[in-house]
Enzyme design. Structure first.
Site, mmCIF file in Angstrom:
data_model
loop_
_atom_site.group_PDB
_atom_site.id
_atom_site.type_symbol
_atom_site.label_atom_id
_atom_site.label_comp_id
_atom_site.label_asym_id
_atom_site.label_seq_id
_atom_site.Cartn_x
_atom_site.Cartn_y
_atom_site.Cartn_z
ATOM 1 N N ASP A 9 4.023 26.927 -0.729
ATOM 2 C CA ASP A 9 3.945 27.630 -2.186
ATOM 3 C C ASP A 9 5.297 28.491 -2.322
ATOM 4 O OD1 ASP A 9 3.381 29.200 -4.268
ATOM 5 O OD2 ASP A 9 1.032 28.737 -3.852
ATOM 6 N N ASP A 10 6.155 28.450 -3.401
ATOM 7 C CA ASP A 10 6.877 29.261 -3.639
ATOM 8 C C ASP A 10 6.615 30.735 -3.833
ATOM 9 O OD1 ASP A 10 6.053 28.528 -5.983
ATOM 10 O OD2 ASP A 10 8.095 29.198 -7.088
ATOM 11 N N ASP A 53 1.483 23.330 -3.149
ATOM 12 C CA ASP A 53 1.212 23.859 -4.568
ATOM 13 C C ASP A 53 2.081 23.047 -5.378
ATOM 14 O OD1 ASP A 53 0.567 25.894 -6.211
ATOM 15 O OD2 ASP A 53 2.632 26.472 -6.732
ATOM 16 N N MET A 55 3.396 23.813 -8.745
ATOM 17 C CA MET A 55 4.395 24.303 -9.587
ATOM 18 C C MET A 55 5.448 25.069 -8.557
ATOM 19 S SD MET A 55 3.106 23.198 -12.516
ATOM 20 C CE MET A 55 4.320 24.020 -13.411
ATOM 21 N N ASP A 330 -5.936 -24.070 43.820
ATOM 22 C CA ASP A 330 -4.573 -24.168 43.628
ATOM 23 C C ASP A 330 -4.157 -25.544 43.141
ATOM 24 O OD1 ASP A 330 -1.663 -22.793 44.615
ATOM 25 O OD2 ASP A 330 -1.651 -24.995 44.910
ATOM 26 N N ASN A 338 6.345 -29.412 36.956
ATOM 27 C CA ASN A 338 7.412 -28.868 36.130
ATOM 28 C C ASN A 338 8.776 -29.447 36.295
ATOM 29 O OD1 ASN A 338 5.671 -26.905 34.844
ATOM 30 N ND2 ASN A 338 5.760 -25.542 36.558
ATOM 31 N N ASP A 347 2.373 -26.525 31.161
ATOM 32 C CA ASP A 347 1.700 -25.821 30.512
ATOM 33 C C ASP A 347 0.464 -26.518 29.783
ATOM 34 O OD1 ASP A 347 3.336 -23.698 30.883
ATOM 35 O OD2 ASP A 347 4.498 -23.696 28.859
ATOM 36 N N GLU A 373 0.226 -21.770 39.226
ATOM 37 C CA GLU A 373 -0.861 -22.440 39.243
ATOM 38 C C GLU A 373 -1.954 -22.107 40.035
ATOM 39 O OE1 GLU A 373 2.182 -23.957 42.795
ATOM 40 O OE2 GLU A 373 2.078 -22.647 40.648
#
Length: 456
Positions: A9-10, A53, A55, A330, A338, A347, A373
């Site tokens: 507020d001013d 505020d 204003m 395993d 791979n 995958d 794996e």
């Protein structure tokens, strides 16, 4: 509950008055005399609520609020506008700027404290969610935090609880134009609906006949399923005491009759937007927790999950005198898969392997991908003899037919080596793992595609 509140507020006498009232209730109060100063404080100091505020020179409260809500760093901070203006148009202008609530001068101290506690209570919940979500985002487990300003709050799932036909008809015309509206005239049935269905907001008329509307609000707040569901009251001008009581028990907002259509829609949009924001934070947390303990490739639990749960499983088994076994599985010669066909094919094999094995173990068994794996299956209440039968079933399920890969254009035959051990009289996870690992080594040394047991 205490909190840090910024008073803007001013006029120094107004600042001192609010500071004194809030400090008397043990709130930590910061002050600013301009919108620019308020924005700096909000960005660099932790604030739980801004009392702003309207204003003010240079930059009025509407523009300050608009800028606070447009900044992702401050958009989540509740803003309550304090004004001598009491026109619906001014409230709507503030709500459209992003304000969460309004106080009209001269300020009623009871209303001030009730509204402050209501908004700071919400802020504490959102801060906890933001803190957790920020932590997992920094770790790279989840994406960036959502921004509350990204949603305009339309298309919400709204439940209206009102037993007066003429009131329902007027409200329905307004609400159905912007939201998916459900109407319930019986409060008891409304409670059941909120437990059964998903809503973004419940609107409750304080004028329910033969039923205390605040009791319904209290019930909504007491149930886990509806505890975070926003509540907006429809009130009369003589309902002030009940409104304050409602805010005290967890009601989020209210609108007075006669209802201004634009104000109602704006307040509803604010609550819907806030609900979606908190839901998105919770969903991000849920997803991040899942990502932290789930292997993204196979959908199985990961090593982190195993390490956090195995000790509890073994301690529980020991305290109850029950058996528990572990199986280490395993995939044989998986490196060559791979190397020869590529990691994409590898995958596919791992996903197919996980799918097959899950079909032949029990729902209560814990299957995790240890890495690469190698997989672990923990079998509660299972002795070594039964574990050996389960292991043979796993070995057979994997090896009985080839795995389709590359969209079914090729198949690969895979076998597994398995080592099993039971806990015996031990409750140490490391010892159990070592025994199962020794048994796995025996299977590999014995020619692979076999099951070996290491009894305690």
């Amino acid at each position: 509950m205490t909190a840090r509140i910024l008073v803007v507020d001013d006029l120094l006498p107004n600042v001192k008055l609010l500071e004194a009232r809030l400090s008397a209730e043990y709130f930590d109060v910061l002050t600013a005399t301009s919108g620019a100063e308020a924005m700096r404080l909000c960005e660099h100091d932790h604030c739980d609520l801004v009392l702003l505020d309207v204003m003010m020179p240079d930059m009025d409260g509407f523009e300050t609020c608009r800028r606070l809500k447009a900044n992702p760093a401050t958009a989540h901070i509740p803003v309550m506008m304090v004004t001598a203006l009491d026109e619906a148009a001014d409230r709507i202008k503030g709500l459209e700027a992003g304000a969460d609530d309004f106080l009209t001068k001269p300020i009623d101290e009871v209303a001030l404290l009730a509204r402050v506690r209501s908004l700071t209570r919400l802020k504490v919940v959102l801060d906890e969610l933001r803190s957790r979500a920020s932590a997992v985002a920094v770790l790279g487990v989840a994406g960036a935090l959502p921004n509350v300003a990204d949603d305009i709050g339309l298309g919400g799932r709204v439940l209206l609880v009102d037993d007066k036909l003429d009131s329902v008809e007027r409200l329905a015309i307004t609400l159905a134009s912007a939201h998916y509206l459900t109407i319930e005239r019986r409060p008891e049935d409304a409670l059941l609906r909120t437990v059964r269905d998903d809503y973004d907001l419940v609107i409750v008329s304080l004028g329910l006949q033969d039923y205390d509307a605040l009791r319904l609000c209290g019930q909504l707040r007491s149930l886990e399923r509806t505890r975070q569901l926003p509540i907006l009251l429809i009130a009369g001008h003589d309902d002030k005491a009940r409104i304050l009581r409602g805010l005290d028990i967890g009601v989020n907002d209210y609108v007075n009759r006669p209802i201004d259509r634009t104000e109602l829609l704006t307040r509803v949009a604010t609550q819907v937007r806030r609900k979606r924001y908190s839901d998105s934070l919770r969903e991000q947390l849920r997803t991040s927790i899942e990502m932290a303990v789930v292997d993204s490739l196979t959908g199985l639990n990961n090593r982190r999950y195993l390490e956090s749960h195995l000790k509890a499983l073994m301690t529980n088994a020991a305290s109850r005198g029950k058996p528990l076994s572990m199986m280490i599985v395993d995939l044989d010669h998986f490196k060559s898969v791979n190397d020869t066909f590529g990691h994409d094919v590898g995958d596919e094999v791992l996903r197919g392997f996980a799918s097959r094995v899950k079909k032949v173990i029990r729902a209560g068994d814990v299957m995790c991908r240890l890495g690469g794996e190698e997989f672990i299956i923990v079998l509660p209440e299972t002795n070594i003899e039964i574990a050996e039968l389960v292991a043979e079933r796993v070995r057979s399920a994997v090896g009985h037919s080839a795995f389709p890969v590359e969209r079914g254009t090729r198949t690969l035959s895979i076998t597994v080596s398995i080592g099993i051990a039971d806990r015996g009289g031990d409750s140490d996870p490391g010892t159990l793992f070592k025994r199962a690992d020794l048994a796995l080594y025996r299977s590999k040394r014995g020619g692979r595609n076999m099951v070996s047991a290491h009894a305690a």
